[in-house]
Motif scaffolding. Structure first.
Motif, PDB file in Angstrom:
ATOM      1  N   THR A  73       0.652  -3.185   1.593  1.00 25.20           N
ATOM      2  CA  THR A  73       0.965  -3.527   2.983  1.00 25.20           C
ATOM      3  C   THR A  73       0.225  -4.813   3.327  1.00 25.20           C
TER       4      THR A  73
ATOM      5  N   MET B 201      -6.126   4.153  -2.441  1.00 23.91           N
ATOM      6  CA  MET B 201      -5.734   2.871  -1.852  1.00 23.91           C
ATOM      7  C   MET B 201      -6.409   1.712  -2.581  1.00 23.91           C
TER       8      MET B 201
ATOM      9  N   HIS C 276      -0.208   2.391   9.040  1.00 27.79           N
ATOM     10  CA  HIS C 276       0.290   2.601   7.669  1.00 27.79           C
ATOM     11  C   HIS C 276      -0.528   3.662   6.935  1.00 27.79           C
ATOM     12  N   PRO C 277      -0.512   4.897   7.435  1.00 27.72           N
ATOM     13  CA  PRO C 277      -1.387   5.919   6.848  1.00 27.72           C
ATOM     14  C   PRO C 277      -1.055   6.243   5.387  1.00 27.72           C
ATOM     15  N   ASP C 278       0.185   6.002   4.961  1.00 32.45           N
ATOM     16  CA  ASP C 278       0.554   6.401   3.601  1.00 32.45           C
ATOM     17  C   ASP C 278       0.616   5.243   2.614  1.00 32.45           C
ATOM     18  N   THR C 279      -0.010   4.139   2.964  1.00 30.11           N
ATOM     19  CA  THR C 279       0.107   2.949   2.108  1.00 30.11           C
ATOM     20  C   THR C 279      -0.624   3.119   0.771  1.00 30.11           C
ATOM     21  N   ASN C 280      -0.134   2.360  -0.224  1.00 26.78           N
ATOM     22  CA  ASN C 280      -0.811   2.244  -1.531  1.00 26.78           C
ATOM     23  C   ASN C 280      -2.082   1.446  -1.439  1.00 26.78           C
TER      24      ASN C 280
END
Ligand code: ADP
Length: 190
Positions: free
Chosen positions: A28, A1, A76-80
């Motif tokens: 995000t 992240m 947003h657990p899968d955010t960049n």
């Protein structure tokens, strides 16, 4: 992240830049001001608690703000990466953010400050107040109170991030595209 904190006084252009940066870097965007305004509009429990502070141009208490922020990030657990806009604004919030990010094996990659002169910013906010309907942008006294809150509580964060080698200042005066380029140059060098 890759988590970026956008830093700057009220009216510095954080929200405007965030709109471009989130697309460019697939981040995000979390604006605490926007989340609070959404809750105000929908008259939620959180909105009811935050309203008196926001309308006066005071900061909402840390505990309430941090809880809200963590709830937003957890959506947003899968955010960049997250583009933080309007958070942290106090030392206690920066520490809370560091602790939280550590707990999810992450960290703040950089804090990027958009710099501009107070008098220019106050004029920008008064202009925005004519069309945005934001109560806190319509009254010069409330705007000045937000600057006082910024100077007392938020400005010290510059040292906090500088001490970690994460603070980058960018000239916030110029066209929107020019400023996006300046911020991008910082992100591209991370
Ligand atoms: N991190 C925060 N801590 C406490 N209060 C906040 C925070 N972020 C937003 N707020 C509240 O929401 C209001 C509006 O925030 P924001 O939209 O970021 O406005 P601006 O940067 O134009 O002052 C603030 O004046 C404050 O009352």
């Amino acid at each position: 992240m890759t988590n970026i904190v956008l830093f700057g006084k009220p009216g510095a252009g954080k929200g405007t830049q965030a709109e471009f940066l989130k697309e460019k870097y697939k981040l995000t965007h979390i604006s605490t001001g926007d989340v609070f305004r959404f809750n105000l509009k929908n008259d939620t429990q959180l909105g009811k608690q935050a309203r008196v502070y926001m309308d006066a141009g005071d900061l909402v208490p840390d505990e309430l703000t941090t809880k809200m922020l963590i709830d937003e990030v957890n959506k947003h657990p899968d955010t960049n990466g997250i583009l933080f806009d309007g958070y942290p604004r106090t030392l206690s919030q920066s520490e809370a953010l560091d602790n939280f990010l550590t707990s999810i094996n992450s960290k703040v990659a950089a804090t990027i400050a958009l710099e501009a002169d107070d008098e220019i910013l106050i004029q920008r906010l008064l202009e925005r107040g004519k069309t945005s309907g934001r109560i806190d942008d319509q009254d010069e006294e409330k705007i000045r109170n937000r600057y006082q809150e910024y100077n007392e509580k938020t400005a010290p964060l510059m040292n906090y991030y500088q001490a970690q080698g994460k603070f980058h200042a960018v000239n916030g005066i110029g066209s929107i595209a020019e400023i996006t380029d300046r911020v991008s140059a910082v992100i591209d060098n991370l």
